[in-house]
Design a protein around this motif. Structure first.
Motif, mmCIF file in Angstrom:
data_model
loop_
_atom_site.group_PDB
_atom_site.id
_atom_site.type_symbol
_atom_site.label_atom_id
_atom_site.label_comp_id
_atom_site.label_asym_id
_atom_site.label_seq_id
_atom_site.Cartn_x
_atom_site.Cartn_y
_atom_site.Cartn_z
ATOM 1 N N GLY A 136 0.793 -1.229 0.000
ATOM 2 C CA GLY A 136 0.000 0.000 0.000
ATOM 3 C C GLY A 136 0.823 1.276 0.000
ATOM 4 N N ASP A 137 2.149 1.160 0.162
ATOM 5 C CA ASP A 137 2.982 2.357 0.073
ATOM 6 C C ASP A 137 3.370 2.575 -1.381
ATOM 7 N N THR A 138 2.498 3.296 -2.084
ATOM 8 C CA THR A 138 2.747 3.528 -3.503
ATOM 9 C C THR A 138 3.519 4.821 -3.709
ATOM 10 N N PHE A 139 3.857 5.495 -2.589
ATOM 11 C CA PHE A 139 4.511 6.804 -2.693
ATOM 12 C C PHE A 139 6.040 6.710 -2.630
ATOM 13 N N ARG A 140 6.567 6.086 -1.579
ATOM 14 C CA ARG A 140 8.019 6.061 -1.393
ATOM 15 C C ARG A 140 8.668 5.212 -2.480
ATOM 16 N N GLU A 162 1.264 -0.085 -9.810
ATOM 17 C CA GLU A 162 2.358 0.800 -10.211
ATOM 18 C C GLU A 162 2.667 1.813 -9.110
ATOM 19 N N PRO A 163 3.950 2.215 -9.004
ATOM 20 C CA PRO A 163 4.277 3.293 -8.058
ATOM 21 C C PRO A 163 3.458 4.536 -8.396
ATOM 22 N N GLY A 164 3.003 5.221 -7.366
ATOM 23 C CA GLY A 164 2.260 6.452 -7.580
ATOM 24 C C GLY A 164 0.778 6.240 -7.805
ATOM 25 N N SER A 165 0.327 4.988 -7.833
ATOM 26 C CA SER A 165 -1.103 4.766 -8.049
ATOM 27 C C SER A 165 -1.882 5.049 -6.762
#
Lengths: 302, 448
Positions: A136-140, A162-165
């Motif tokens: 669930g950490d799509t930010f770091r 995908e990252p950032g989703s």
């Protein structure tokens, strides 16, 4: 290794500073004002917090008066009992008999959420449960890769995007996947966020709501991961996260250092949020259920 | 940043200001409160002891007793001691003529990787050519994390998961030279200061590459334990500076004082956000005056200059100072303020902001409220905006209808605005009655 021993080993190193001081405080000698003052300071130096320390010392004074205790050693046992009583509600915090049971890990940046998620997955996996991890950490940057490596080590499935989703969308899908794959336990990692960031806390609340909408009753356990080295700010963290999504417990991470983690007494006292687990090392099996008596003993034993 | 600690010291010291002359008992009472405030702020108890002793020694002497304004004198002494403890001047990195190497060390989760990239980005903006080496082969995904981040700021990096960290670092330095870079930043694995094996590894890295800077990355939220980790790293490596991370939260950040006291190393930068440009220089003097509740007006102006044009910044500052702040200005500023960060953050930089009632602070936390406030003010007549006192109940009903809010919303806004105006007045002159009343309220909340 018994839980008590595991706990003691992890606390053995960390207690050297704090507990040595307590050790010298107790032992023989009479109970006087100086004793209480030193005791108060010792608790404060273990991150217990001024107000909570004062409260504990007051409780100890009362107990000493009631039971006519004269020796410091007896006073020590009383204090262990007081701390044990304060912290007991965290024991046996088990998951509701739900399938899938959903656990959500939240916390500030760098507290140890991703590692704790992996350890928790391993714990349930060892109990023979079918576990699903949610990245669930799509930010770091590379947080997803990090959990991917861990999920491989724990031998559990991972749901990722995908990252950032959008994490809420990811969790919506993850709930569907959990039902489709017949998972017993779903463990959701989330991005680290400072509790004072309004928008990020709102995002977390949305995840919470989306999970609940897709699977009524979920998440069944929301755990705040607190770094044991954190000072008084941990109370503010617990307060804010508890407002955004009702917390069920804490994971006290990194207790293998010299930090005492005394702040959890403060959190328990003010917010009645118990400690569920403690993180005791970097290996995947370094996670133990919390035991109040062990905690108090290890904290105050010579 | 240190607003909460400032709040408490303000309350303590304001009481001193209120008295004509101080006796030893007064000073002791004030010192006790300062001691407890610092402990609550996570300053290590030994550091607190030393600090309070130093201040007390100076305060009880004739310096205070013979002074015409004893309160001010104590404030000055506390301020001086605080600044002395934090380091007198702003400290920067030292660069060598050819290749400069900087090593980042710290506990797990303190923020080394993010800070390493922030530092690279900062140096790049300063016209240097940075290079990054990822020596954290232990945490899963750490190397990848650094790669992704460096790519995003257009900086080259090196790592090799097959090698041991010492080799990676010496290889990385050679690579940086080949790439024509002049600063190499080495991100090392987070490690526990108790872990002998990991500590000897980092000592070996240090001895091999002989860096110009060894920077300890410290989480601003760290409690009493900050001194243990810091002194262990100091002993093993000989630190040259400290970077304080996650200072954008609401932590009181007492760890800054503790770490500074036990290592003697200056704080060189502070991390103030998740974005890669959120790294700022550390100003010890500003921080000290801010701790004392004198407000960080300098930082506020800096911030204003960075995000809005200078004329507007001056205009706003003047309005704040001259207490001519109307609802109209309030609305005008909202858009600007949002560009500068949260209103709360700005409030905390203002002198006496510690006096702000909770409702005002809470209002500023909520971005949705901005929109509502804009709508409410937009639904007022010009006269109403200039003079909110004319808002009777029928006017309030009309505004509520016009802005899609309720009369309660209007009432709340007007209350908040009045409180803000009162605060701005207090900044100029002294409203001693109100202050002492608030003191009593504060006393109830802090029983010691």
């Amino acid at each position: 290794m018994s839980l008590l021993n595991q706990f003691k080993t992890s606390l053995a190193r960390s207690k050297s500073g704090f507990v040595d001081r307590l050790g010298s405080l107790f032992g023989s000698g009479e109970i006087n004002d100086e004793f209480f003052e030193e005791l108060e300071e010792t608790l404060v130096s273990g991150d217990v917090g001024v107000q909570t320390s004062l409260k504990l010392v007051d409780q100890l004074r009362e107990a000493i008066g009631n039971q006519k205790v004269k020796e410091r050693e007896e006073a020590r046992k009383l204090l262990i009992q007081i701390i044990t009583d304060t912290m007991s509600s965290g024991e046996n915090s088990t998951l509701a008999d739900q399938k899938p049971a959903v656990i959500l890990l939240v916390g500030v940046n760098g507290s140890g959420k991703t590692t704790s998620a992996a350890k928790l997955a391993n714990l349930y996996r060892q109990q023979g449960k079918k576990v699903l991890l949610v990245a669930g950490d799509t930010f770091r940057a590379a947080a997803i890769e990090q959990l991917e490596i861990w999920s491989g080590r724990a031998g559990v499935d991972l749901i990722k995007q995908e990252p950032g989703s959008d994490p809420s969308a990811l969790f919506f899908d993850a709930m569907n996947a959990a039902k489709a794959r017949d998972a017993d336990v779903v463990i959701g990692d989330t991005a680290g966020r400072l509790h004072s960031k309004y928008n990020l806390m709102k995002e977390l609340n949305k995840i919470y709501r989306v999970v609940g909408r897709n699977l009524p009753g979920a998440p069944h356990q929301v755990l705040l991961v607190v770094d044991a080295t954190t000072g008084q700010n941990a109370v503010a963290q617990a307060r804010s996260f508890n407002e955004a999504l009702a917390l069920d417990g804490l994971i006290l991470a990194k207790l293998d250092g010299t930090a005492r983690g005394g702040i959890v007494i403060n959190i328990q006292d003010e917010l009645e949020i118990p400690v569920s687990y403690v993180g005791t090392g970097e290996k995947i099996e370094d996670l133990a259920p919390f035991n109040a008596a062990d905690f108090a003993h290890a904290l105050l034993e010579d | 940043m240190f607003s909460n600690l400032g709040e408490k010291l303000q309350n303590t010291l304001r009481r001193l200001k209120g008295k004509g002359k101080l006796n030893e008992k007064d000073v002791d009472a004030a010192m006790r409160e300062i001691r407890l405030a610092l402990l609550e702020a996570d300053v290590n108890f030994k550091v607190v002891k030393d600090f309070v002793a130093a201040v007390r020694e100076r305060a009880v002497g004739h310096e205070v007793m013979s002074s015409l304004t004893p309160g001010q004198q104590v404030v000055k002494i506390v301020n001086e001691e605080m600044t002395r403890l934090m380091g007198q001047d702003q400290s920067t990195l030292s660069f060598t003529r050819g290749q400069t190497s900087i090593m980042m060390v710290g506990l797990q989760g303190s923020g080394k990787t993010t800070t390493a990239v922030k530092l690279a980005s900062h140096l790049k903006r300063e016209g240097r050519s940075p290079f990054l080496v990822a020596a954290d082969i232990y945490r899963p995904g750490a190397v990848k994390q650094l790669e992704v981040l460096t790519e995003s700021i257009g900086v080259k990096s090196y790592s090799n998961l097959e090698e041991d960290p010492v080799k990676i670092c010496s290889e990385g330095l050679k690579m940086a030279e080949r790439e024509g870079c002049d600063v190499t930043i080495i991100d090392t694995a987070g490690r526990l200061h108790l872990d002998d094996e990991m500590m000897s590894e980092i000592t070996e890295i240090k001895n091999t590459i002989n860096p110009d800077e060894v920077l300890l990355v410290v989480d601003a939220m760290t409690g009493q334990d900050a001194v243990n980790a810091a002194s262990s790293f100091q002993e093993a490596l000989g630190l040259s500076g400290v970077i304080l991370t996650k200072l954008d939260g609401d932590t009181r950040g007492g760890a800054a004082l503790s770490v500074r006291a036990v290592t003697g190393c200056p704080v060189k930068y502070v991390g103030v956000g998740e974005k890669l440009d959120a790294l700022e220089p550390f100003y010890p003097d500003r921080m000290a005056s801010r701790i004392l509740g004198m407000g960080d007006v300098l930082s506020l102006i800096d911030k204003a200059e960075a995000s809005i044009d200078q004329d507007k910044a001056k205009e706003m500052e003047q309005k704040l100072r001259k207490q001519q702040f109307t609802l109209d200005d309030f609305k005008d500023q909202i858009a600007q303020l949002r560009g500068m960060g949260s209103l709360e953050e700005i409030m905390n930089m203002l002198p006496e902001a510690g006096n702000l009632p909770k409702e005002v602070k809470q209002m500023s936390m909520n971005e949705d409220n901005f929109k509502r406030v804009e709508a409410i003010i937009g639904s007022m007549t010009k006269g109403e905006r200039q003079n909110p006192a004319i808002l009777n109940s029928s006017r309030r009903r009309r505004i509520a209808m016009g802005s899609g809010t309720t009369v309660q919303d209007i009432n709340r806004l007007i209350n908040q605005f009045n409180q803000m105006q009162k605060m701005f007045k207090q900044m100029g002159g002294a409203d001693k009655k109100g202050a002492s009343k608030k003191m009593k309220k504060m006393k109830k909340r802090f029983p010691f």
